[in-house]
Design an enzyme around this catalytic site. Sequence first.
Site, PDB file in Angstrom:
ATOM      1  N   GLY A   1       5.434   3.450  -4.499  1.00 47.59           N
ATOM      2  CA  GLY A   1       4.301   2.405  -3.797  1.00 47.59           C
ATOM      3  C   GLY A   1       4.572   0.764  -3.950  1.00 47.59           C
ATOM      4  O   GLY A   1       4.697  -0.007  -5.821  1.00 47.59           O
TER       5      GLY A   1
ATOM      6  N   GLY B   1       2.919  -1.657  -3.002  1.00 50.51           N
ATOM      7  CA  GLY B   1       1.454  -2.951  -2.660  1.00 50.51           C
ATOM      8  C   GLY B   1       1.198  -3.610  -4.017  1.00 50.51           C
ATOM      9  O   GLY B   1       1.855  -4.024  -4.699  1.00 50.51           O
TER      10      GLY B   1
ATOM     11  N   VAL C   1       7.588   9.766  -0.982  1.00 46.08           N
ATOM     12  CA  VAL C   1       7.738  11.428  -2.704  1.00 46.08           C
ATOM     13  C   VAL C   1       6.559  12.222  -1.732  1.00 46.08           C
ATOM     14  O   VAL C   1       5.974  11.933  -1.452  1.00 46.08           O
ATOM     15  CB  VAL C   1       6.895  10.467  -3.627  1.00 46.08           C
ATOM     16  CG1 VAL C   1       7.485  11.598  -5.200  1.00 46.08           C
ATOM     17  CG2 VAL C   1       7.941   8.987  -4.895  1.00 46.08           C
TER      18      VAL C   1
ATOM     19  N   GLU D   1     -14.438  -8.393  10.356  1.00 40.23           N
ATOM     20  CA  GLU D   1     -13.318  -9.340  10.572  1.00 40.23           C
ATOM     21  C   GLU D   1     -12.628  -9.065  11.511  1.00 40.23           C
ATOM     22  O   GLU D   1     -12.379 -10.394  12.617  1.00 40.23           O
ATOM     23  CB  GLU D   1     -12.066  -9.767   9.441  1.00 40.23           C
ATOM     24  CG  GLU D   1     -13.109  -9.599   8.356  1.00 40.23           C
ATOM     25  CD  GLU D   1     -11.569 -10.218   7.343  1.00 40.23           C
ATOM     26  OE1 GLU D   1     -11.927 -10.725   6.016  1.00 40.23           O
ATOM     27  OE2 GLU D   1     -10.741  -9.442   7.231  1.00 40.23           O
TER      28      GLU D   1
ATOM     29  N   ASP E   1      -5.851   1.599  -5.370  1.00 37.42           N
ATOM     30  CA  ASP E   1      -7.094   2.265  -4.481  1.00 37.42           C
ATOM     31  C   ASP E   1      -6.662   3.698  -4.788  1.00 37.42           C
ATOM     32  O   ASP E   1      -7.606   4.525  -4.547  1.00 37.42           O
ATOM     33  CB  ASP E   1      -5.878   2.158  -3.155  1.00 37.42           C
ATOM     34  CG  ASP E   1      -6.546   0.933  -2.456  1.00 37.42           C
ATOM     35  OD1 ASP E   1      -7.294   0.135  -3.148  1.00 37.42           O
ATOM     36  OD2 ASP E   1      -6.016   0.236  -1.309  1.00 37.42           O
TER      37      ASP E   1
ATOM     38  N   ALA F   1      -7.937  -5.808  -3.488  1.00 32.13           N
ATOM     39  CA  ALA F   1      -6.583  -6.003  -4.124  1.00 32.13           C
ATOM     40  C   ALA F   1      -6.388  -6.766  -4.981  1.00 32.13           C
ATOM     41  O   ALA F   1      -5.583  -6.377  -6.303  1.00 32.13           O
ATOM     42  CB  ALA F   1      -6.209  -7.582  -3.109  1.00 32.13           C
TER      43      ALA F   1
END
Length: 432
Positions: A17, A19, A85, A176, A306, A324
Amino acid sequence: MKINIVESNLERIVIVGGGFAGLMLAKKLAKANYQIVLLDKNNYHQFQPLFYQVAMAGLEPSSIAFPLRKFFQGNRNVFIRVTEVTAIEPENKRLQTPLGIVNYDHLVIATGADTNFFGNAALAAKALPMKSVSEALYLRNRILDDYEKTLSITDMEERQGYIDIVIVGGGPTGVEIAGSLAEMRKYILPKDYPEMNCEEIEIILIQSGDQLLKGMSDEAAKKALEFLQKLDVKVILNNRVTSYDGEIVTMKDGTTIRSRKVIWAAGIHGAIFKGFPADAIGPGNRLKIDHNCRVLGLENVYALGDVALMSGDEKFPEGHPQVAQVAMQMGKYLADAFIRKQKGKPVGTFAYRDLGSMATIGRNKAVVDLPWFSFQGFFAWLVWLFVHLFQLLGVRNKVMVFINWLWNYITYDQSLRLMIRPHVPPKEEKSE
């Protein structure tokens, strides 16, 4: 078959990942005495907090994406492979991928989260998620395409189904999106579609709880509701969507809404793959970890961000928020732990430092909760802009996003309303 990666006498850390968590970890370890293998299904890092601005035609996709290989140019111990994966074999210390087997000495799972439809197959099939740049682009295409079709529809009820938009979920993403759509309805659509009565467009935000922005302060929640109502967004609280067939939204109380577009921002769950023992998987499909970020019951396997669920923290009894800041702090902590361990130094436990949370609601309006106080309005919006601009990777991305935001602020007009569809090769006709 093994993936072709240079063999080394260095210990290999495989990161799944790219991120916030995975990239932070790889960045901090890039010059350390380890071999780093970064696996991701994309060849770029995506800045998730601004997906909605791509969907609303406020930013181009390349402004919030950054090539992974560019980031690690010159780091000879970092190897990147674009693949998914499919399974872990903890007993053999290796991963299965479509490209082949990847062996590891240490494994870090930083796969983030997927959209959670709570087991509702109909919603999963018809609602529009927004967990990637490609999904944000698809949503942008759908919105613009439906408004183009609307101009040729004479039946009022059918037309209403094309122009109305339902957003499910009153967290930061839902709020948002709703604010951005309301701004588009007010300032952009009347100029682009003068034949359309834009006052007929309804933007509906549905939240199952009794307030918006769960996890933020009551003051922020109330102000967000006030801002949205001033933008003529219809906010429905204490109700939830139970089904959607692509045309009709049905809620728990039996109320129905006609809309061809339901944007799903109601929940996420951990994105994990096969091979993990059942007792290592906790609520929300997240991997249970200890205070050193190690997956419970597995040797040399860690989880960050996460996808990780750290229990036993008095401040966060149900795990850390899936944001984040948690991911980046975990990535930084684990990198330091690997470096200290290699030097024979003691390793402490992870402690999350809450830097606050924020959400923007259209032009000039935002809510910000800091650890010591909360504030809303124009100054909060400026803080939101600065924080997100600062966190973007790459000088070009920062400059492009700043220019876009400045232009939009001055002109009330985005310039990226393009319907970009993937090319589908024509099917070959079978000869008789």
